[in-house]
Each structure stands twice: as structure tokens, then as C-alpha cells.
Scaffold this motif. Structure first.
Motif, PDB file in Angstrom:
ATOM      1  N   ALA A 208     -25.798 -22.347 -11.986  1.00  0.00           N
ATOM      2  CA  ALA A 208     -25.845 -22.840 -10.613  1.00  0.00           C
ATOM      3  C   ALA A 208     -24.435 -22.973 -10.069  1.00  0.00           C
ATOM      4  CB  ALA A 208     -26.559 -24.178 -10.562  1.00  0.00           C
ATOM      5  N   GLU A 209     -24.265 -22.588  -8.832  1.00  0.00           N
ATOM      6  CA  GLU A 209     -22.971 -22.691  -8.191  1.00  0.00           C
ATOM      7  C   GLU A 209     -22.973 -23.878  -7.248  1.00  0.00           C
ATOM      8  OE1 GLU A 209     -21.442 -19.194  -6.450  1.00  0.00           O
ATOM      9  OE2 GLU A 209     -22.200 -17.916  -8.030  1.00  0.00           O
ATOM     10  N   SER A 210     -21.828 -24.458  -7.102  1.00  0.00           N
ATOM     11  CA  SER A 210     -21.694 -25.611  -6.230  1.00  0.00           C
ATOM     12  C   SER A 210     -21.778 -25.162  -4.775  1.00  0.00           C
ATOM     13  CB  SER A 210     -20.343 -26.286  -6.479  1.00  0.00           C
ATOM     14  OG  SER A 210     -20.126 -27.285  -5.512  1.00  0.00           O
ATOM     15  N   PRO A 211     -22.601 -25.833  -3.965  1.00  0.00           N
ATOM     16  CA  PRO A 211     -22.692 -25.440  -2.571  1.00  0.00           C
ATOM     17  C   PRO A 211     -21.523 -25.966  -1.734  1.00  0.00           C
ATOM     18  CG  PRO A 211     -24.161 -27.250  -2.992  1.00  0.00           C
ATOM     19  CD  PRO A 211     -23.563 -26.860  -4.309  1.00  0.00           C
ATOM     20  N   ARG A 212     -20.655 -26.749  -2.345  1.00  0.00           N
ATOM     21  CA  ARG A 212     -19.544 -27.349  -1.640  1.00  0.00           C
ATOM     22  C   ARG A 212     -18.511 -26.285  -1.288  1.00  0.00           C
ATOM     23  NH1 ARG A 212     -15.549 -30.953  -4.438  1.00  0.00           N
ATOM     24  NH2 ARG A 212     -16.520 -29.883  -6.160  1.00  0.00           N
ATOM     25  N   GLN A 213     -17.953 -26.373  -0.122  1.00  0.00           N
ATOM     26  CA  GLN A 213     -16.946 -25.420   0.304  1.00  0.00           C
ATOM     27  C   GLN A 213     -15.614 -25.820  -0.318  1.00  0.00           C
ATOM     28  OE1 GLN A 213     -16.506 -25.162   4.501  1.00  0.00           O
ATOM     29  NE2 GLN A 213     -15.267 -23.335   4.426  1.00  0.00           N
ATOM     30  N   GLU A 214     -14.986 -24.866  -0.984  1.00  0.00           N
ATOM     31  CA  GLU A 214     -13.751 -25.175  -1.677  1.00  0.00           C
ATOM     32  C   GLU A 214     -12.581 -24.359  -1.142  1.00  0.00           C
ATOM     33  OE1 GLU A 214     -14.086 -25.126  -5.879  1.00  0.00           O
ATOM     34  OE2 GLU A 214     -15.884 -26.345  -5.873  1.00  0.00           O
ATOM     35  N   ILE A 215     -12.536 -24.165   0.128  1.00  0.00           N
ATOM     36  CA  ILE A 215     -11.433 -23.450   0.744  1.00  0.00           C
ATOM     37  C   ILE A 215     -10.436 -24.492   1.240  1.00  0.00           C
ATOM     38  CG2 ILE A 215     -10.760 -21.920   2.617  1.00  0.00           C
ATOM     39  CD1 ILE A 215     -13.526 -20.708   2.478  1.00  0.00           C
ATOM     40  N   GLU A 216      -9.168 -24.247   0.936  1.00  0.00           N
ATOM     41  CA  GLU A 216      -8.160 -25.196   1.376  1.00  0.00           C
ATOM     42  C   GLU A 216      -7.986 -25.086   2.888  1.00  0.00           C
ATOM     43  OE1 GLU A 216      -4.521 -24.907  -0.773  1.00  0.00           O
ATOM     44  OE2 GLU A 216      -5.555 -24.626  -2.670  1.00  0.00           O
ATOM     45  N   ALA A 217      -7.974 -26.227   3.521  1.00  0.00           N
ATOM     46  CA  ALA A 217      -7.828 -26.257   4.971  1.00  0.00           C
ATOM     47  C   ALA A 217      -6.349 -26.160   5.334  1.00  0.00           C
ATOM     48  CB  ALA A 217      -8.428 -27.538   5.535  1.00  0.00           C
ATOM     49  N   THR A 218      -6.067 -25.424   6.372  1.00  0.00           N
ATOM     50  CA  THR A 218      -4.690 -25.351   6.860  1.00  0.00           C
ATOM     51  C   THR A 218      -4.416 -26.594   7.692  1.00  0.00           C
ATOM     52  OG1 THR A 218      -5.424 -24.127   8.794  1.00  0.00           O
ATOM     53  CG2 THR A 218      -4.716 -22.838   6.893  1.00  0.00           C
ATOM     54  N   PRO A 219      -3.190 -27.052   7.715  1.00  0.00           N
ATOM     55  CA  PRO A 219      -2.898 -28.244   8.515  1.00  0.00           C
ATOM     56  C   PRO A 219      -3.156 -27.976   9.989  1.00  0.00           C
ATOM     57  CG  PRO A 219      -0.880 -27.303   7.591  1.00  0.00           C
ATOM     58  CD  PRO A 219      -2.020 -26.549   7.019  1.00  0.00           C
ATOM     59  N   ALA A 220      -3.711 -28.966  10.637  1.00  0.00           N
ATOM     60  CA  ALA A 220      -4.044 -28.819  12.055  1.00  0.00           C
ATOM     61  C   ALA A 220      -2.766 -28.770  12.894  1.00  0.00           C
ATOM     62  CB  ALA A 220      -4.922 -29.967  12.506  1.00  0.00           C
ATOM     63  N   VAL A 221      -2.744 -27.862  13.816  1.00  0.00           N
ATOM     64  CA  VAL A 221      -1.613 -27.733  14.726  1.00  0.00           C
ATOM     65  C   VAL A 221      -2.047 -28.305  16.066  1.00  0.00           C
ATOM     66  CG1 VAL A 221      -0.077 -26.111  15.865  1.00  0.00           C
ATOM     67  CG2 VAL A 221      -0.840 -25.659  13.537  1.00  0.00           C
ATOM     68  N   VAL A 222      -1.337 -29.309  16.502  1.00  0.00           N
ATOM     69  CA  VAL A 222      -1.667 -29.939  17.775  1.00  0.00           C
ATOM     70  C   VAL A 222      -0.970 -29.147  18.875  1.00  0.00           C
ATOM     71  CG1 VAL A 222      -1.519 -32.052  19.133  1.00  0.00           C
ATOM     72  CG2 VAL A 222      -1.824 -32.169  16.645  1.00  0.00           C
TER      73      VAL A 222
END
Length: 116
Positions: A81-95
Motif C-alpha cells: 500500500a502506498e501512502s496517499p499523502r502528498q510528499e512534494i516539497e512546497a516552494t516558499p510563497a512569494v508575496v
């Protein structure tokens, strides 16, 4: 937590049940068609000889082979079974910087709270 995980390719997924069933039926029909051809060759090929017995043996054995092949499932192995959780690193938000309104641009505010 910097785990790298391989993402399964779409081509590595197993066949859908409907496609697998269609493939089995097609394989069974082809094998039984070959059996009918063997019966025809056994009767119509003259003079009778050793090949008549080969056609008769093939016509007798092909139903067993057709059923075994039709009942044989796909060779897909059970995967964990694979984890359904998303494991992509988020890029820092640019305001984004506020945009100053240039003269000559008309801004329409639909709600009173948008006018600030």
C-alpha cells in the motif's frame, strides 16, 4: 524529513478488469478458431496420413489449452500500500508587490469592502 520516493509510472499499473477480461475472451476465441480449422483440415486434407493424426490431436488438446489460457490471470504482483499523502516539497510563497494604479485605469469595486 527529506525522503525521496519513486513515483510509479502509469505504464506500470495493472490492466483494468474489463480490458483483462476482453483479452481472455479474445485469446479463447482465437484458440477455439484454430481448433475448428484443425477439424476441417483433419476431414478435408486428402490423402489421410500422419498429419491427419496431428490435426486430430490438436483438435482434442486445444480446448484444454484454451481454458487454461483463458483462466490464467495477469502476472501482476501484489504491491504494498502506498501512502496517499502528498510528499512534494512546497516552494516558499512569494508575496507579490502591490501594483500601483496608473492614471487612466478605471477600477470597478463590486463590494464595499473591496474599496480599501
Amino acid at each position: 524529513m527529506n525522503r525521496k520516493r519513486t513515483v510509479p509510472a502509469v505504464t506500470s499499473l495493472p490492466q483494468s478488469p474489463a480490458a483483462e477480461s476482453d483479452h481472455r475472451v479474445r485469446r479463447y476465441a482465437i484458440t477455439m478458431t484454430i481448433r475448428i480449422v484443425c477439424f476441417g483440415l483433419m476431414v478435408f486434407v486428402q490423402p489421410y496420413g500422419w498429419y491427419t493424426w496431428v490435426f486430430a490431436a490438436a483438435a482434442a488438446v486445444l480446448p484444454y489449452i484454451a481454458v487454461v489460457f483463458a483462466n490464467a490471470g495477469s502476472d501482476s504482483t501484489e504491491s504494498g500500500a502506498e501512502s496517499p499523502r502528498q510528499e512534494i516539497e512546497a516552494t516558499p510563497a512569494v508575496v507579490p508587490e502591490p501594483i500601483e494604479e496608473a492614471p487612466g485605469i478605471i477600477t470597478i469595486h463590486e463590494k464595499p469592502q473591496d474599496r480599501t
